[in-house]
Design a protein around this motif. Structure first.
Motif, mmCIF file in Angstrom:
data_model
loop_
_atom_site.group_PDB
_atom_site.id
_atom_site.type_symbol
_atom_site.label_atom_id
_atom_site.label_comp_id
_atom_site.label_asym_id
_atom_site.label_seq_id
_atom_site.Cartn_x
_atom_site.Cartn_y
_atom_site.Cartn_z
ATOM 1 N N THR A 78 44.720 43.625 9.923
ATOM 2 C CA THR A 78 43.748 43.609 11.007
ATOM 3 C C THR A 78 42.724 44.739 10.920
ATOM 4 O OG1 THR A 78 45.379 44.773 12.369
ATOM 5 C CG2 THR A 78 45.195 42.409 12.688
ATOM 6 N N LEU A 81 39.502 43.886 9.058
ATOM 7 C CA LEU A 81 38.760 42.689 9.446
ATOM 8 C C LEU A 81 37.253 42.903 9.541
ATOM 9 C CD1 LEU A 81 38.897 39.734 10.245
ATOM 10 C CD2 LEU A 81 39.336 40.436 12.604
ATOM 11 N N SER A 100 40.582 33.344 10.903
ATOM 12 C CA SER A 100 41.482 34.481 10.705
ATOM 13 C C SER A 100 42.906 34.036 10.978
ATOM 14 C CB SER A 100 41.103 35.627 11.649
ATOM 15 O OG SER A 100 42.174 36.528 11.799
ATOM 16 N N ASN A 107 40.851 39.323 17.161
ATOM 17 C CA ASN A 107 40.246 39.037 15.862
ATOM 18 C C ASN A 107 38.983 38.183 15.965
ATOM 19 O OD1 ASN A 107 42.383 40.416 14.590
ATOM 20 N ND2 ASN A 107 43.656 38.590 14.664
#
Length: 307
Positions: A78, A81, A100, A107
C-alpha cells in the motif's frame, strides 16, 4: 486481454499466472533477481489447485514500454501505491482499467487523486500466498478470490468483460454492486489478525486458542465497525461474528503478510491497516484505544525497517 500485473509477489504472481494460463497476454512488473529469474526461467506457480509455469514470461521493471493495456492489476504494497499511480498515469489510454488488489480502505481514493476517476474500479483479493524463491510463487491456502466493482456500484459492460476474463482463468470472482462494503469487510478481517499477529509473533491458530488475545481481536474489530458506521458504510450487523468464523477456519499456522514483513524487519502495511483506523478515529472523533496500542507498539519497529 492485454493485462499488466504491477507487482509480482504472492498476490500478483498467482493471479497473473492464472490469467496467462488462460491465454491472456500478461506482462509482469518485477525487480531485481526476482525479475531476472522470471525473464530467464519463467514464473513458477505452486498450488494445490494445480502447478503452472509461465514460460516464456513477459516481464519488465517499467510499465512505460507497454502499449495498449486493457487492464492493470496493482499488487504492490500500500505504501507504494501513489508512486505506482504516477508511473501508470502517462501510459493510460481511454480503455485502460485499473484495479487495486491491495489491503486497505483508502486505495481507490489515492488512485483517483492521480488517475482519471473513470479508469479506476474498486477491488480486493483473498488469498494466502508468498514468493517462495526468486521466480517461484507458492499458494499456501484460501480459495484465491477477486472481488471488484465499479465505484458507482453499477454493473457495466466493461466490468462484465473483466469478470469473464477472471472466470475463464478459473479464478473465483465476484462482480459486486457494493464494492465499499466488500472492501471494508476484507479490511476488518485482515486488520483484526495482522497487527496483533505481529505483536504476539503467533499464528492465527495460536491466537484464537488464547481467550485473552481473542478478546483483543474482537475489540479491534469493534473499533473498525464503529469507524465504518460513522463513515456510513453499510456493514451487516453480524459481520464480526461471520468474520471470526472465517478466521477460526483458517489453517492453524496461517500468518498475515503484514505480520511476516514486520517479523522479517521489512516495511509493512501498518499505516494502511491499524494506522488508518487510528487516523480516522482522530478525524471522526471515534475512540480507538485497542488499535492505537497495537499501532503505536508496532510503529517503533516500522520506523526501524524504513531507516
Amino acid at each position: 486481454m492485454n493485462i499488466v500485473i504491477y507487482g509480482t509477489g504472492g498476490v500478483g504472481g498467482y493471479f497473473g499466472a492464472r490469467l496467462a494460463q488462460a491465454g491472456n497476454k500478461v506482462t509482469f512488473i518485477a525487480r531485481g533477481k526476482h525479475l531476472e529469474t522470471i525473464q530467464q526461467k519463467g514464473l513458477q506457480l505452486k498450488s494445490s489447485k494445480g502447478n503452472y509455469l509461465v514460460y516464456p514470461a513477459s516481464a519488465t521493471s517499467t510499465i512505460a514500454e507497454i502499449k495498449n493495456i486493457d487492464l492493470i492489476l496493482i499488487c504492490v504494497k500500500t505504501w507504494q501505491l501513489s508512486e505506482v499511480a504516477q508511473q501508470i498515469k502517462p501510459i493510460l489510454n481511454k480503455n485502460t482499467k485499473v484495479i487495486s488488489l491491495l489491503n486497505g480502505v483508502e486505495n481507490e481514493a489515492i488512485l483517483c487523486k492521480i488517475l482519471p476517476k473513470k479508469s479506476v474500479l474498486g477491488g480486493l483479493c483473498k488469498i494466502v500466498s508468498k514468493v517462495e524463491d526468486y521466480g517461484v510463487i507458492n499458494h499456501i491456502s484460501y480459495e484465491p478470490t477477486i472481488v471488484f466493482g465499479e465505484l458507482n456500484n453499477k454493473k457495466t459492460e466493461r466490468a462484465q468483460k473483466i469478470e469473464r476474463a477472471f472466470i475463464n482463468a478459473e479464478i473465483k470472482t465476484k462482480l459486486t454492486t457494493n464494492i465499499q462494503q466488500e472492501i471494508w469487510t476484507k479490511f476488518l478481517f485482515i486488520t483484526t489478525i495482522s497487527g496483533i499477529g505481529a505483536l504476539t509473533r503467533a499464528s492465527i491458530g495460536e491466537m484464537i486458542s488464547s481467550e485473552e488475545i481473542k478478546k483483543i481481536m474482537y475489540k479491534t474489530a469493534e473499533e473498525i465497525v464503529a469507524i465504518a458506521k460513522v463513515k456510513k458504510i453499510n456493514l451487516p450487523v453480524n459481520l464480526i461474528k461471520k468474520q471470526f468464523e472465517l478466521i477460526e477456519n483458517q489453517p492453524y499456522n496461517t500468518t498475515s503478510s503484514l505480520q511476516r514483513d514486520i517479523m522479517a524487519g521489512k516495511p509493512s502495511e501498518l499505516e494502511a491497516q491499524n494506522g488508518t483506523i487510528v487516523k480516522l478515529g482522530v478525524e471522526l472523533g471515534v475512540p480507538t484505544p485497542v488499535n492505537s496500542v497495537i499501532y503505536n507498539c508496532l510503529l517503533l519497529q516500522e520506523k526501524k525497517a524504513r531507516c
